[in-house]
Write an enzyme that holds these catalytic residues in place. Structure first.
Site, mmCIF file in Angstrom:
data_model
loop_
_atom_site.group_PDB
_atom_site.id
_atom_site.type_symbol
_atom_site.label_atom_id
_atom_site.label_comp_id
_atom_site.label_asym_id
_atom_site.label_seq_id
_atom_site.Cartn_x
_atom_site.Cartn_y
_atom_site.Cartn_z
ATOM 1 N N GLY A 1 33.208 -19.066 73.738
ATOM 2 C CA GLY A 1 34.223 -18.099 73.298
ATOM 3 C C GLY A 1 34.112 -16.841 74.150
ATOM 4 O O GLY A 1 33.572 -16.869 75.267
ATOM 5 N N GLY B 1 28.545 -18.008 65.428
ATOM 6 C CA GLY B 1 28.005 -17.666 64.111
ATOM 7 C C GLY B 1 27.990 -16.179 63.835
ATOM 8 O O GLY B 1 27.232 -15.432 64.429
ATOM 9 N N LEU C 1 32.282 -13.988 73.895
ATOM 10 C CA LEU C 1 30.929 -13.543 74.268
ATOM 11 C C LEU C 1 30.247 -14.511 75.215
ATOM 12 O O LEU C 1 29.619 -14.105 76.189
ATOM 13 C CB LEU C 1 30.060 -13.424 73.012
ATOM 14 N N GLY C 2 30.381 -15.810 74.923
ATOM 15 C CA GLY C 2 29.731 -16.829 75.743
ATOM 16 C C GLY C 2 30.204 -16.736 77.191
ATOM 17 O O GLY C 2 29.395 -16.775 78.124
ATOM 18 N N CYS C 3 31.514 -16.584 77.381
ATOM 19 C CA CYS C 3 32.054 -16.526 78.753
ATOM 20 C C CYS C 3 31.641 -15.224 79.440
ATOM 21 O O CYS C 3 31.302 -15.232 80.632
ATOM 22 C CB CYS C 3 33.575 -16.662 78.723
ATOM 23 N N HIS D 1 53.401 3.904 94.124
ATOM 24 C CA HIS D 1 53.127 2.850 95.111
ATOM 25 C C HIS D 1 51.962 3.278 96.006
ATOM 26 O O HIS D 1 51.888 4.447 96.381
ATOM 27 C CB HIS D 1 54.372 2.627 95.971
HETATM 28 C C1 FAD Z 1 27.959 -8.238 72.566
HETATM 29 C C2 FAD Z 1 29.324 -7.804 72.064
HETATM 30 C C3 FAD Z 1 30.257 -7.305 72.972
HETATM 31 C C4 FAD Z 1 31.506 -6.892 72.535
HETATM 32 N N1 FAD Z 1 32.413 -6.427 73.458
HETATM 33 C C5 FAD Z 1 33.635 -6.011 73.040
HETATM 34 C C6 FAD Z 1 34.590 -5.502 73.978
HETATM 35 O O1 FAD Z 1 34.348 -5.445 75.179
HETATM 36 N N2 FAD Z 1 35.790 -5.074 73.506
HETATM 37 C C7 FAD Z 1 36.110 -5.133 72.181
HETATM 38 O O2 FAD Z 1 37.220 -4.733 71.812
HETATM 39 N N3 FAD Z 1 35.224 -5.616 71.270
HETATM 40 C C8 FAD Z 1 34.007 -6.042 71.671
HETATM 41 N N4 FAD Z 1 33.099 -6.524 70.750
HETATM 42 C C9 FAD Z 1 33.485 -6.548 69.331
HETATM 43 C C10 FAD Z 1 33.257 -5.166 68.734
HETATM 44 O O3 FAD Z 1 31.888 -4.843 68.810
HETATM 45 C C11 FAD Z 1 33.748 -5.146 67.292
HETATM 46 O O4 FAD Z 1 35.127 -5.422 67.299
HETATM 47 C C12 FAD Z 1 33.523 -3.790 66.662
HETATM 48 O O5 FAD Z 1 32.158 -3.479 66.645
HETATM 49 C C13 FAD Z 1 34.064 -3.754 65.233
HETATM 50 O O6 FAD Z 1 33.889 -2.454 64.763
HETATM 51 P P1 FAD Z 1 33.529 -2.139 63.245
HETATM 52 O O7 FAD Z 1 33.650 -0.677 63.090
HETATM 53 O O8 FAD Z 1 34.330 -2.994 62.356
HETATM 54 O O9 FAD Z 1 32.033 -2.640 63.040
HETATM 55 P P2 FAD Z 1 30.648 -2.339 63.752
HETATM 56 O O10 FAD Z 1 30.768 -1.791 65.111
HETATM 57 O O11 FAD Z 1 29.890 -3.612 63.602
HETATM 58 O O12 FAD Z 1 29.984 -1.228 62.831
HETATM 59 C C14 FAD Z 1 29.667 -1.498 61.496
HETATM 60 C C15 FAD Z 1 28.469 -0.668 61.103
HETATM 61 O O13 FAD Z 1 28.312 -0.771 59.695
HETATM 62 C C16 FAD Z 1 26.925 -0.713 59.407
HETATM 63 N N5 FAD Z 1 26.675 -1.301 58.087
HETATM 64 C C17 FAD Z 1 26.851 -2.575 57.697
HETATM 65 N N6 FAD Z 1 26.506 -2.723 56.409
HETATM 66 C C18 FAD Z 1 26.091 -1.530 55.986
HETATM 67 C C19 FAD Z 1 25.575 -1.054 54.753
HETATM 68 N N7 FAD Z 1 25.433 -1.836 53.684
HETATM 69 N N8 FAD Z 1 25.222 0.245 54.664
HETATM 70 C C20 FAD Z 1 25.345 1.082 55.726
HETATM 71 N N9 FAD Z 1 25.821 0.670 56.919
HETATM 72 C C21 FAD Z 1 26.193 -0.602 57.046
HETATM 73 C C22 FAD Z 1 26.303 -1.526 60.519
HETATM 74 O O14 FAD Z 1 24.948 -1.150 60.699
HETATM 75 C C23 FAD Z 1 27.161 -1.150 61.710
HETATM 76 O O15 FAD Z 1 26.563 -0.112 62.442
HETATM 77 C C24 FAD Z 1 31.828 -6.951 71.164
HETATM 78 C C25 FAD Z 1 30.888 -7.445 70.244
HETATM 79 C C26 FAD Z 1 29.658 -7.883 70.686
HETATM 80 C C27 FAD Z 1 28.687 -8.434 69.690
#
Ligand code: FAD
EC number: 1.8.1.4
Length: 535
Positions: free
Chosen positions: A241, A327, A243-245, A508
């Site tokens: 997917g 996962g 991340l893998g790519c 351009h």
């Molecule tokens: C390796 C990787 C690369 C990625 N690259 C891209 C990219 O290039 N472009 C892109 O658009 N998206 C990318 N993504 C996806 C992107 O990270 C997510 O879309 C984004 O983080 C979602 O934002 P969010 O605010 O929903 O959650 P998150 O960024 O996951 O933030 C949620 C926060 O909530 C906190 N939290 C959870 N439960 C609790 C709790 N009970 N109490 C207090 N705090 C809590 C967590 O600790 C976390 O810090 C990538 C993801 C990964 C894993």
């Protein structure tokens, strides 16, 4: 602090709530006699893109706001996901440029990869963005609680001390734990806070699939891979997917021997077939060994046992390290949210929210970002949803006559997959081809691309067949895809017809000129582009 008010709202909600909510409220009431109480307009759980956007927007609109974050400020996106990964991909892009520089008359006969500098660059990018976020929290007087948030009822959140850091074993380029920073101090005891509204922006977390042996030292998640101090000699990637790519592209540029395994018949199921074939070709050209149609049966000690679906043959693949890119699960268990009274769509694995407000089935609770849908999410969606939730809470109209694109599932939200060269997408590919036309524009006649020797790549466009023609979806594969896609997103968001775009002027020579040329091609008015010219 407004204790009387908060107690009153506890009583009202308790009357309406489920048994579990009653129990939780009882627990917290018992505790609250010994703990501090606060009153905010809005409590945001999670400080990722969804969380910090909604918090800052609410504060800009005059609300008192608290963020509860159990990990580092900035969430997964800033600390463990897109910022670290993309800062390392920046180094891989340079490696590619070095390989290509001969054709520009620059000879670099040999070079050396110093991984410690690549990781240092990664750490600096993460720290800089985190400190900028901290600045905004201070600027808007947003109170940050470092702790585990537990929703007690529709107005109350219990912040518990952090027992276990998400990435306790990770060290940065200097050998320090990223948690050794003044921004990160967990609450010492339970703190109960109350708010008129709660925004859940808690994201998703990795969940190792059942086929990975427990505590296997040679299996890691993508974040653990990115924080290793060395480049593995060989790397098996499970999951083709996004991340893998991206990881396959990065580590093959870093000269690791990469094997990519996916159960599907092609990579990147979220993209059009031609785009995924283009990615497959580029990865293979960079030495990535790709096995498709393979069910992973077991992963243990660097050994991956796969069952090839078409032949039923079992094979064992060995590597120095296995990174599992499949996962994910929501950080808040959906069952727990359901017990609170929040409705869940189990079939789609999403929290049911109002598309125009991001409000859940509990009036005071909103949800945005990755947590809403437990599958892959994009920062662009999390940010947009955070904005929508904040505006709804603060009763600010989105003030637009194009409401379709101001909903939580905005079809014009673009995304980029940072393989090298990148691919990008905007819009939804129509399921049926009725009343839909499909066009393919290639970069071989694009003036900027010729100047830069970057003529590889294409734009695939799905348009309405009715006049005036409009874009329904666009997918791109090109070195400059990440920047170009934004213009297609704007064209779709602003509801411009393809004819309208032909009237615009573009500087351009730029890659954005290709947009006008692609539009002229769709209308049969090309002045530079011919499918067969100079291929
Ligand atoms: C390796 C990787 C690369 C990625 N690259 C891209 C990219 O290039 N472009 C892109 O658009 N998206 C990318 N993504 C996806 C992107 O990270 C997510 O879309 C984004 O983080 C979602 O934002 P969010 O605010 O929903 O959650 P998150 O960024 O996951 O933030 C949620 C926060 O909530 C906190 N939290 C959870 N439960 C609790 C709790 N009970 N109490 C207090 N705090 C809590 C967590 O600790 C976390 O810090 C990538 C993801 C990964 C894993």
């Amino acid at each position: 602090m407004d204790t009387a008010k908060s107690r009153e709202s506890v009583t009202t909600d308790r009357e309406q709530g489920s048994q579990l909510v009653n129990d939780l409220a009882e627990v917290s009431r018992g505790k609250s006699e010994h703990t501090e109480q606060y009153q905010f307009d809005v409590i945001v759980i999670g400080s990722g893109p969804g969380g910090y956007t909604s918090a800052i927007r609410c504060a800009q609109l005059g609300k008192s706001v608290a963020i509860v974050e159990r990990d580092l400020l900035g969430g997964h996106a800033v600390n463990w996901g897109c910022v670290p990964l993309n800062s390392m991909i920046a180094s891989a892009r340079l490696i590619r440029s070095i390989h290509e520089c001969d054709r520009y008359g620059i000879r670099i006969p040999s070079y050396r990869i110093d991984f410690s500098y690549i990781t240092r660059h990664r750490d600096e990018a993460v720290k800089k963005i985190r400190s900028q976020l901290k600045h905004f929290l201070e600027k808007y007087h947003i109170q940050l609680y470092t702790g585990n948030a537990c929703i007690v009822n529709p107005h109350h959140v219990l912040v518990k001390p952090v027992q276990k850091r998400t990435y306790a074993t990770i060290h940065d380029a200097n050998g320090q734990s990223p948690y050794e920073t003044s921004d990160y101090t967990s609450v010492r005891a339970d703190v109960e806070i109350s708010g008129n509204n709660i925004i859940i922006a808690a994201g998703v977390e990795y969940e190792l699939p059942h086929f990975v042996e427990k505590n296997d030292r040679k299996s890691v998640d993508p974040t653990e891979l990115l924080w290793r101090r060395t480049i593995p000699e060989s790397l098996i990637i499970i999951g083709g997917g996004v991340l893998g790519c991206e990881i396959a592209s990065l580590y093959s540029h870093l000269r690791s021997n990469v094997i990519l395994i996916d159960k599907n018949s092609r990579l990147l199921k979220c993209m059009d077939e031609q785009v995924s074939f283009a990615v497959e070709k580029c990865l293979k050209a960079n030495g990535v060994n790709i096995t498709l149609n393979a069910n992973v049966e077991r992963v243990s000690n660097g050994e991956v046992i796969i069952q090839l679906r078409q032949t039923d043959i079992q094979r064992t693949i060995r590597g120095a390290l296995v990174v599992v890119c499949v996962g994910r699960k929501p950080t808040f268990d959906y069952k727990y949210l359901e017990q609170l009274g929040i409705r869940i769509d189990h079939e789609q694995s999403t929290i049911i929210i109002d598309e125009k407000t991001c409000q859940t089935s509990i009036r005071t609770i909103y949800a945005c970002g990755g947590i809403v849908s437990s599958c892959w999410s994009w920062v662009s969606c999390a940010v947009r949803q955070g904005h929508i939730a904040a505006n709804a809470i603060c009763c600010v109209s989105e003030n637009t006559n194009n409401s379709k694109f101001h909903m939580a599932t905005n079809p014009a939200a673009p995304f980029v997959i940072n393989v090298i060269p990148a691919v990008a997408s905007v819009g939804k590919i129509p399921k049926s081809t009725d009343n839909v036309l499909i066009y393919m524009y290639k970069f071989h006649t694009d003036r900027r691309a010729i100047i830069d020797s970057q003529t590889w790549g294409f734009v695939k466009m799905w348009t309405t067949s009715d006049e005036p023609k409009r874009f329904l979806a666009v997918q791109l594969a090109h070195e400059a895809a990440a920047e170009i896609i934004q213009y297609y997103s704007m064209i779709i968001s602003l509801n411009l017809s393809i004819r309208d775009v032909c009237f615009l002027s573009f500087a351009h020579p730029t890659y954005t000129e290709s947009i006008k040329e692609a539009c002229e091609y769709v209308l049969g008015q090309s002045m530079n582009y011919d499918e067969n010219l100079g291929l």
